[in-house]
Design a protein around this motif. Sequence first.
Motif, PDB file in Angstrom:
ATOM      1  N   ASP A 319       0.823  -1.208   0.000  1.00 18.59           N
ATOM      2  CA  ASP A 319       0.000   0.000   0.000  1.00 18.59           C
ATOM      3  C   ASP A 319       0.860   1.263   0.000  1.00 18.59           C
ATOM      4  O   ASP A 319       0.359   2.357  -0.238  1.00 18.59           O
ATOM      5  CB  ASP A 319      -0.942   0.010   1.210  1.00 18.59           C
ATOM      6  CG  ASP A 319      -0.221  -0.305   2.500  1.00 18.59           C
ATOM      7  OD1 ASP A 319       0.505   0.584   3.002  1.00 18.59           O
ATOM      8  OD2 ASP A 319      -0.370  -1.430   3.003  1.00 18.59           O
ATOM      9  N   TYR A 320       2.171   1.131   0.249  1.00 19.77           N
ATOM     10  CA  TYR A 320       3.112   2.253   0.192  1.00 19.77           C
ATOM     11  C   TYR A 320       2.636   3.441   1.021  1.00 19.77           C
ATOM     12  O   TYR A 320       2.691   4.591   0.608  1.00 19.77           O
ATOM     13  CB  TYR A 320       3.358   2.681  -1.257  1.00 19.77           C
ATOM     14  CG  TYR A 320       3.967   1.591  -2.089  1.00 19.77           C
ATOM     15  CD1 TYR A 320       5.329   1.344  -2.067  1.00 19.77           C
ATOM     16  CD2 TYR A 320       3.167   0.771  -2.888  1.00 19.77           C
ATOM     17  CE1 TYR A 320       5.889   0.322  -2.813  1.00 19.77           C
ATOM     18  CE2 TYR A 320       3.721  -0.257  -3.642  1.00 19.77           C
ATOM     19  CZ  TYR A 320       5.073  -0.473  -3.591  1.00 19.77           C
ATOM     20  OH  TYR A 320       5.626  -1.479  -4.321  1.00 19.77           O
ATOM     21  N   ALA A 321       2.148   3.132   2.214  1.00 22.05           N
ATOM     22  CA  ALA A 321       1.647   4.167   3.110  1.00 22.05           C
ATOM     23  C   ALA A 321       1.900   3.721   4.536  1.00 22.05           C
ATOM     24  O   ALA A 321       2.375   2.607   4.797  1.00 22.05           O
ATOM     25  CB  ALA A 321       0.159   4.404   2.872  1.00 22.05           C
ATOM     26  N   SER A 322       1.587   4.600   5.483  1.00 17.30           N
ATOM     27  CA  SER A 322       1.780   4.269   6.888  1.00 17.30           C
ATOM     28  C   SER A 322       0.687   3.352   7.420  1.00 17.30           C
ATOM     29  O   SER A 322       0.769   2.880   8.548  1.00 17.30           O
ATOM     30  CB  SER A 322       1.828   5.559   7.717  1.00 17.30           C
ATOM     31  OG  SER A 322       0.638   6.321   7.525  1.00 17.30           O
ATOM     32  N   PHE A 323      -0.350   3.097   6.606  1.00 21.16           N
ATOM     33  CA  PHE A 323      -1.415   2.178   7.003  1.00 21.16           C
ATOM     34  C   PHE A 323      -0.986   0.737   6.732  1.00 21.16           C
ATOM     35  O   PHE A 323      -0.402   0.440   5.696  1.00 21.16           O
ATOM     36  CB  PHE A 323      -2.707   2.485   6.237  1.00 21.16           C
ATOM     37  CG  PHE A 323      -3.134   3.916   6.351  1.00 21.16           C
ATOM     38  CD1 PHE A 323      -3.654   4.408   7.538  1.00 21.16           C
ATOM     39  CD2 PHE A 323      -3.004   4.777   5.267  1.00 21.16           C
ATOM     40  CE1 PHE A 323      -4.043   5.734   7.638  1.00 21.16           C
ATOM     41  CE2 PHE A 323      -3.388   6.104   5.368  1.00 21.16           C
ATOM     42  CZ  PHE A 323      -3.907   6.584   6.558  1.00 21.16           C
ATOM     43  N   ASP A 324      -1.315  -0.165   7.637  1.00 20.18           N
ATOM     44  CA  ASP A 324      -0.921  -1.564   7.513  1.00 20.18           C
ATOM     45  C   ASP A 324      -2.022  -2.352   6.800  1.00 20.18           C
ATOM     46  O   ASP A 324      -2.770  -3.098   7.423  1.00 20.18           O
ATOM     47  CB  ASP A 324      -0.647  -2.151   8.900  1.00 20.18           C
ATOM     48  CG  ASP A 324      -0.007  -3.535   8.825  1.00 20.18           C
ATOM     49  OD1 ASP A 324       0.531  -3.873   7.755  1.00 20.18           O
ATOM     50  OD2 ASP A 324      -0.047  -4.260   9.833  1.00 20.18           O
ATOM     51  N   PHE A 325      -2.113  -2.154   5.455  1.00 20.85           N
ATOM     52  CA  PHE A 325      -3.149  -2.829   4.676  1.00 20.85           C
ATOM     53  C   PHE A 325      -2.636  -4.123   4.040  1.00 20.85           C
ATOM     54  O   PHE A 325      -3.136  -5.205   4.303  1.00 20.85           O
ATOM     55  CB  PHE A 325      -3.689  -1.896   3.585  1.00 20.85           C
ATOM     56  CG  PHE A 325      -4.527  -0.771   4.103  1.00 20.85           C
ATOM     57  CD1 PHE A 325      -5.344  -0.938   5.211  1.00 20.85           C
ATOM     58  CD2 PHE A 325      -4.507   0.470   3.482  1.00 20.85           C
ATOM     59  CE1 PHE A 325      -6.128   0.100   5.687  1.00 20.85           C
ATOM     60  CE2 PHE A 325      -5.282   1.511   3.949  1.00 20.85           C
ATOM     61  CZ  PHE A 325      -6.093   1.331   5.054  1.00 20.85           C
ATOM     62  N   PHE A 326      -1.631  -4.011   3.146  1.00 14.56           N
ATOM     63  CA  PHE A 326      -1.138  -5.169   2.406  1.00 14.56           C
ATOM     64  C   PHE A 326       0.383  -5.166   2.359  1.00 14.56           C
ATOM     65  O   PHE A 326       1.022  -4.111   2.302  1.00 14.56           O
ATOM     66  CB  PHE A 326      -1.657  -5.167   0.954  1.00 14.56           C
ATOM     67  CG  PHE A 326      -3.125  -5.361   0.810  1.00 14.56           C
ATOM     68  CD1 PHE A 326      -3.686  -6.635   0.838  1.00 14.56           C
ATOM     69  CD2 PHE A 326      -3.966  -4.270   0.632  1.00 14.56           C
ATOM     70  CE1 PHE A 326      -5.048  -6.820   0.685  1.00 14.56           C
ATOM     71  CE2 PHE A 326      -5.331  -4.444   0.479  1.00 14.56           C
ATOM     72  CZ  PHE A 326      -5.879  -5.723   0.513  1.00 14.56           C
ATOM     73  N   PHE A 327       0.976  -6.353   2.325  1.00 16.62           N
ATOM     74  CA  PHE A 327       2.391  -6.508   2.023  1.00 16.62           C
ATOM     75  C   PHE A 327       2.568  -7.836   1.286  1.00 16.62           C
ATOM     76  O   PHE A 327       1.680  -8.699   1.292  1.00 16.62           O
ATOM     77  CB  PHE A 327       3.263  -6.452   3.281  1.00 16.62           C
ATOM     78  CG  PHE A 327       3.008  -7.541   4.278  1.00 16.62           C
ATOM     79  CD1 PHE A 327       3.771  -8.708   4.285  1.00 16.62           C
ATOM     80  CD2 PHE A 327       2.006  -7.407   5.231  1.00 16.62           C
ATOM     81  CE1 PHE A 327       3.543  -9.717   5.209  1.00 16.62           C
ATOM     82  CE2 PHE A 327       1.772  -8.413   6.167  1.00 16.62           C
ATOM     83  CZ  PHE A 327       2.537  -9.561   6.152  1.00 16.62           C
ATOM     84  N   ILE A 328       3.727  -7.997   0.616  1.00 16.39           N
ATOM     85  CA  ILE A 328       3.966  -9.183  -0.208  1.00 16.39           C
ATOM     86  C   ILE A 328       5.340  -9.762   0.105  1.00 16.39           C
ATOM     87  O   ILE A 328       6.290  -9.025   0.401  1.00 16.39           O
ATOM     88  CB  ILE A 328       3.852  -8.843  -1.719  1.00 16.39           C
ATOM     89  CG1 ILE A 328       3.882 -10.118  -2.564  1.00 16.39           C
ATOM     90  CG2 ILE A 328       4.931  -7.855  -2.153  1.00 16.39           C
ATOM     91  CD1 ILE A 328       3.492  -9.883  -4.017  1.00 16.39           C
ATOM     92  N   ASP A 329       5.418 -11.074   0.065  1.00 14.14           N
ATOM     93  CA  ASP A 329       6.676 -11.804   0.231  1.00 14.14           C
ATOM     94  C   ASP A 329       6.956 -12.604  -1.035  1.00 14.14           C
ATOM     95  O   ASP A 329       6.064 -13.306  -1.540  1.00 14.14           O
ATOM     96  CB  ASP A 329       6.604 -12.771   1.417  1.00 14.14           C
ATOM     97  CG  ASP A 329       6.560 -12.055   2.754  1.00 14.14           C
ATOM     98  OD1 ASP A 329       7.563 -11.418   3.101  1.00 14.14           O
ATOM     99  OD2 ASP A 329       5.529 -12.145   3.441  1.00 14.14           O
ATOM    100  N   PHE A 330       8.197 -12.507  -1.535  1.00 13.64           N
ATOM    101  CA  PHE A 330       8.661 -13.316  -2.661  1.00 13.64           C
ATOM    102  C   PHE A 330       9.741 -14.265  -2.155  1.00 13.64           C
ATOM    103  O   PHE A 330      10.636 -13.861  -1.419  1.00 13.64           O
ATOM    104  CB  PHE A 330       9.259 -12.449  -3.778  1.00 13.64           C
ATOM    105  CG  PHE A 330       8.334 -11.426  -4.348  1.00 13.64           C
ATOM    106  CD1 PHE A 330       7.372 -11.781  -5.278  1.00 13.64           C
ATOM    107  CD2 PHE A 330       8.420 -10.101  -3.969  1.00 13.64           C
ATOM    108  CE1 PHE A 330       6.519 -10.840  -5.817  1.00 13.64           C
ATOM    109  CE2 PHE A 330       7.583  -9.143  -4.500  1.00 13.64           C
ATOM    110  CZ  PHE A 330       6.627  -9.516  -5.425  1.00 13.64           C
ATOM    111  N   ASP A 331       9.671 -15.502  -2.588  1.00 12.20           N
ATOM    112  CA  ASP A 331      10.703 -16.483  -2.247  1.00 12.20           C
ATOM    113  C   ASP A 331      10.966 -17.312  -3.498  1.00 12.20           C
ATOM    114  O   ASP A 331      10.097 -18.067  -3.947  1.00 12.20           O
ATOM    115  CB  ASP A 331      10.239 -17.367  -1.093  1.00 12.20           C
ATOM    116  CG  ASP A 331      11.351 -18.279  -0.575  1.00 12.20           C
ATOM    117  OD1 ASP A 331      12.443 -18.279  -1.176  1.00 12.20           O
ATOM    118  OD2 ASP A 331      11.123 -18.992   0.414  1.00 12.20           O
ATOM    119  N   GLN A 332      12.155 -17.136  -4.078  1.00 15.72           N
ATOM    120  CA  GLN A 332      12.491 -17.825  -5.324  1.00 15.72           C
ATOM    121  C   GLN A 332      13.872 -18.462  -5.201  1.00 15.72           C
ATOM    122  O   GLN A 332      14.755 -17.929  -4.525  1.00 15.72           O
ATOM    123  CB  GLN A 332      12.472 -16.852  -6.507  1.00 15.72           C
ATOM    124  CG  GLN A 332      11.116 -16.206  -6.730  1.00 15.72           C
ATOM    125  CD  GLN A 332      11.129 -15.216  -7.874  1.00 15.72           C
ATOM    126  OE1 GLN A 332      12.171 -14.692  -8.248  1.00 15.72           O
ATOM    127  NE2 GLN A 332       9.966 -14.943  -8.431  1.00 15.72           N
TER     128      GLN A 332
END
Length: 718
Positions: A319-332
């Motif tokens: 969400d690129y903000a100070s709100f804790d809405f979404f984040f993503i993890d990549f593992d390759q």
Amino acid sequence: MVSIRAIAIAMICAPVAAHAQDAAGDTGALDDIVVTAQKREQALVDVPISISVVDAATLAATRSYELRDLSRYVPNFSVERQGAIDTIFIRGVGGGGRNIGFSTRAGVYVDGVYAGQFASINQDTLDISRIEVLRGPQGQLFGRNTVSGAVSIVTERPGSVFEGRVDGGIGNKDLFEIRGMMNAPLGEGVALRVSASHRERDGFTLNVPTGTDLDNIDRTSARAQLSADLSDGVRLDLAADYSRDRSNKQAGEAITDTFGTGPSEEPGAFRTPYNRDPRQRIELAGGSATLNWDLSDSATLTAISGYRWTRYDRTNDLDYASFDFFFIDFDQSFRQFSQEVRVAFGKGGPLSGVAGLYYFDESAKSLSVVSGGSMIGFLGLGLQPGPGGIVSARVKTKSYAAFGSADWELSDRLTLNLGARFSHEKLKITDYAISAPAVLGLASLPDYDDARSVDSFDPTIGLSFKLSERSNAYVKYARGFKSGGWNVDFISLPLTLDGVPFKTERVDSGEVGFKTENADRTLRFNAAAFYAVYDDYQINQFVDIGFGQTSLQLRNAAKVTSWGAEASVQAAPVRNLLLTADLGYTHAEFDRFPDGGGPGVDLDGKRLPYAPRLTASAGASYSVPVGFGSLDLSAQLSHKSGAFSGPENIAAQKLDARTTVDARVELVGDGKHWSLALWGRNLFDERWIDNRVFDFFQTQLVEYGEPRTYGISGRIGF
């Protein structure tokens, strides 16, 4: 910075250039340059390929500690950081990224072994002898995924003399770096060489909510090599390397809110409002065994066995903000094995060349997880904290090839250059699954398996004409291919119907070139012009799927054309003075791209992403003798014109032109056993936007170029 750009234009037009920093030393002449671009040792002037060669002295003097640093002075070449992903562009053509079904267009090779996927591209230059940047399709000798070019990294080999050195330095933003090397003969014809390095530096960007520096440096590398003469004419080289990068690389700084409807809550450069720090971990490891066997005075057998392993792990705020809405993890992760056997023949005869066989086996797996943060319930979408969207897949690639290249001297001056490679490639995707909430407009794909194979014949044919003992001109045609694949990412439901696989890309290229140096080797000039046509060009772009969201789409554009030229001059007009200049011009655009901007919106005539028209550099180095050694002065100016980050070429994708100046003052002791240097990069603190990105929720992000850095460094050798 208008005055700086005026200086840049003046220096670019000046007839000077170079890459060998100490070439004009004791003899006052430029050093001979020997390359292995055609998998055999040849003088640069005799190779009918547009090549830039960067030696160890240049890497040290320009502080080129990673491959990306070469972008400042190698024409028509760059390593672009696209949302924290490094991608090579040559002659305006590049691509590839964190999608394991989408490979790169320029291959990176370390001592003849393919370095692998995107996470392996930005190689550390620890203990490197030289780097050869080969422009244009290299399919005949390097094979798949070299449609724009190849980068061949040649490491320093163990020698017969016991020696070592330690390099260290400090700088602004708490920069600390140290490198060490030791070479030890172990017996008759046996030697060991080991080297290691560590670099760390604070970032330039402050993530305000957490107080963390972003885009910092935290990288450790090591290399070991053992060389043994097994018998007369038989040598075995064993090599191993390891690298770990724990830098907090960000995808970009938000300039809009989450849905792109208003300004960011943290306006201004080098400040971000993310509630979650971006984190990236890259580990690379590999080894090779190279056997060279002189079968006769005119033939050498080379066998290279290589294994590489890569791990890429990344966490990023969505969400690129100070709100804790979404984040993503990549593992390759990637594992690969390669085997090449070749014979170089005809040394000194009218017919010379190389012929061989190649095998490549790679296994890649990927897991991407989008999670809801603690505040996701406030969106009113019925979503809960925790993992909400998952993409997983495995891709296996096997490639078999037979290749050859030969130079046939038709007369004292005219040589026919022939080459070809036949490749059979098998690709397979298994366990591709997408689980995503329907409210986000993404597809749910329970299971997708597919397989494909491709046969490709990639020839090259040309003529070289020796104008004089030190001057050659050439004309050539070359063909190459880039593997097809699958869009292994979060995609929208319509894309699952026909947007998962994409076709093989092919290129046909023509090139004319001229290479010369004067009799006393104080002036060297190389130039080439090219024209390349790409069919079924693979393009990666974000597609608006409504509701303020986008989906990543991989597709084949109809046709792309890239044409232009590059030139390089090296001059040593007086003893201890070296002058340098390089110039590249590229015109790369879509000839046809129907519906490239959406239904009914063609992108015909639009420029390719990350394809500046002009890249140029100029430099000078001068060594002043003093009582205890020498005082070495050097300066480097580089210029890159503006470009676009996306195929639509809209204002929100425009990248700035920039001109930067670097300088170095170094005291070097007698015998070069010690040195002490002051250095600065981007001395005039030029500011520019280096990249622009639209992310999943239509957030607009920018990446700024690195501001001024400076420091002191030293070396002790024995």
